[in-house]
Write an enzyme that holds these catalytic residues in place. Structure first.
Site, PDB file in Angstrom:
ATOM      1  N   ASN A 128     -10.245   0.177  -0.300  1.00  0.00           N
ATOM      2  CA  ASN A 128      -8.779   0.250  -0.209  1.00  0.00           C
ATOM      3  C   ASN A 128      -8.205  -0.340  -1.495  1.00  0.00           C
ATOM      4  O   ASN A 128      -8.275  -1.545  -1.719  1.00  0.00           O
ATOM      5  CB  ASN A 128      -8.306  -0.537   1.024  1.00  0.00           C
ATOM      6  CG  ASN A 128      -6.792  -0.509   1.202  1.00  0.00           C
ATOM      7  OD1 ASN A 128      -6.050  -0.201   0.265  1.00  0.00           O
ATOM      8  ND2 ASN A 128      -6.328  -0.850   2.391  1.00  0.00           N
TER       9      ASN A 128
ATOM     10  N   HIS B 212      -3.358   7.459   2.072  1.00  0.00           N
ATOM     11  CA  HIS B 212      -3.758   6.122   1.615  1.00  0.00           C
ATOM     12  C   HIS B 212      -5.117   5.824   2.240  1.00  0.00           C
ATOM     13  O   HIS B 212      -5.344   6.070   3.426  1.00  0.00           O
ATOM     14  CB  HIS B 212      -2.721   5.093   2.055  1.00  0.00           C
ATOM     15  CG  HIS B 212      -3.174   3.688   1.870  1.00  0.00           C
ATOM     16  ND1 HIS B 212      -3.761   3.251   0.697  1.00  0.00           N
ATOM     17  CD2 HIS B 212      -3.150   2.618   2.701  1.00  0.00           C
ATOM     18  CE1 HIS B 212      -4.073   1.965   0.824  1.00  0.00           C
ATOM     19  NE2 HIS B 212      -3.715   1.568   2.036  1.00  0.00           N
TER      20      HIS B 212
ATOM     21  N   CYS C  22       0.819  -1.229   0.000  1.00  0.00           N
ATOM     22  CA  CYS C  22       0.000   0.000   0.000  1.00  0.00           C
ATOM     23  C   CYS C  22       0.848   1.273   0.000  1.00  0.00           C
ATOM     24  O   CYS C  22       0.353   2.347  -0.329  1.00  0.00           O
ATOM     25  CB  CYS C  22      -0.954   0.004   1.181  1.00  0.00           C
ATOM     26  SG  CYS C  22      -2.124  -1.347   1.108  1.00  0.00           S
TER      27      CYS C  22
END
Ligand code: COA
Length: 318
Positions: free
Chosen positions: A275, A245, A113
């Site tokens: 996500n 993020h 990520c």
């Protein structure tokens, strides 16, 4: 002095959508539970046969258009992804072929990520060093391919998508600083166990200890915010936009609180994107730029935490 400045942004979301209502039919969960714990209502899903490089291509073309550049003007292509089309060639090389430009270096960055934050830091070095004028930096994922839709503890989170930026050489900053870290000691908390070298392991889906990951993420992001502010000698009030993020709305809120920023200065896309790992920051950045919230000259802070563990931040003057 050379600096790397954002000259264009682009993004792409596949047309398929998986809503919380859809998940209610697949696992024992509810829209209320998912939304309250994560801030997510839906996520996009790549169609069968639609690959990470396909999503990356759409986002890249949009970023090139926004920058007023041809793909042939690129000096480097970086793709941050955890879900490459295949083991090799890299997704960056496959994207390069789809853009019909050969010759410039192309490589994937694997920092889960945090991949986009890492890739921006790497592109910045090549531009500051004078080796590149225009670098395409993409975050692209088809996380639906590595999601176990029987595991309610994490399948609710993940979505597919791609975001891209062009970083171009400029006399003015630009990427002001990048702060990158990793700690490989916590593999068991967040991983996809299978891989070509560990070929006795067949489990190729995301495994996560959600509560433990949550705690580390909040603490680590607190530290990276402090590190970035201190390094640059700036205060919380100097940052115009937080472009985080998009892992979980509660993690985003904790970082905003740390920065004493109201949530209307935070670009939040998690409700509709979920996500999307390395794609989430460039997707959010493109949303904020295109809807007119993020304006040239404003100071943005990106931050990410992900598998590895990896974490990092970029301070960028738009
Ligand atoms: N629907 C309904 N109930 C669920 C559920 C779901 N989808 N998933 C888990 N539960 C249940 C659990 O079984 C547990 O039940 P129990 O108390 O009877 O044992 C209860 O909800 C609490 O589970 P827990 O895992 O502690 O929930 P949580 O509040 O930590 O939320 C996450 C789970 C995954 C949403 C949360 O931990 C999280 O977002 N963590 C960070 C993950 C992340 O950001 N990862 C990516 C980093 S890049």
């Amino acid at each position: 002095m050379n600096y790397a400045r954002v000259s264009g942004t682009g993004s792409y979301l596949p047309s398929g959508v998986l809503t919380n209502a859809d998940l209610e039919k697949m696992i024992d969960t509810s829209d209320e539970w998912i939304f309250e714990r994560t801030g997510i209502r839906q996520r996009h899903m790549a169609a069968p046969g639609e690959t990470t490089s396909d999503l990356a291509l759409h986002a890249s073309r949009r970023a090139l258009d926004a920058a007023g550049l041809q793909a042939s003007e690129l000096d480097m292509i970086l793709v941050a992804t955890t879900t490459p089309d295949q083991i090799f060639p890299s997704t960056a090389c496959l994207l390069q072929a789809k853009l019909e430009v050969g010759g410039c270096p192309a490589l994937d960055i694997q920092a889960v990520c945090s991949g986009f934050v890492y890739a921006v830091g790497i592109a910045d070095q090549f531009i500051r060093g004078g080796q590149c004028r225009h670098v395409l930096v993409v975050g692209a994922e088809t996380l639906s391919r590595i999601t176990d839709y029987t595991d309610r503890g994490n399948c609710i989170l993940w979505g597919d998508g791609a975001g891209a930026v062009i970083l171009s050489r400029s006399d003015e900053p630009g990427v002001i600083s990048t702060h990158l870290h990793a700690d490989g000691a916590h593999r068991s908390l967040l991983e996809v166990p299978a891989g070509p070298s560990r070929n006795d392991v067949t489990d190729d889906k995301i495994r996560m200890e959600g509560r433990a990951v949550f705690k580390v993420a909040v603490n680590t992001l607190d530290q990276i915010v402090d590190e970035t502010l201190k390094h640059n000698g700036i205060g919380k009030g100097d940052i115009d936009w937080l472009v985080p993020h998009q892992a979980n709305i509660r993690i985003i809120q904790a970082t905003a609180k740390k920065l004493a920023m109201s949530m209307d200065r935070v670009v939040v896309t998690i409700e509709t994107h979920g996500n999307t790992s390395a794609a989430s920051i460039p997707l959010a950045l493109d949303v904020g730029v295109r809807d007119g919230r993020i304006k040239p000259g404003e100071l943005i802070l990106t931050e990410a935490f992900g598998g590895g563990f990896t974490w990092g931040a970029n301070l960028i003057r738009m």
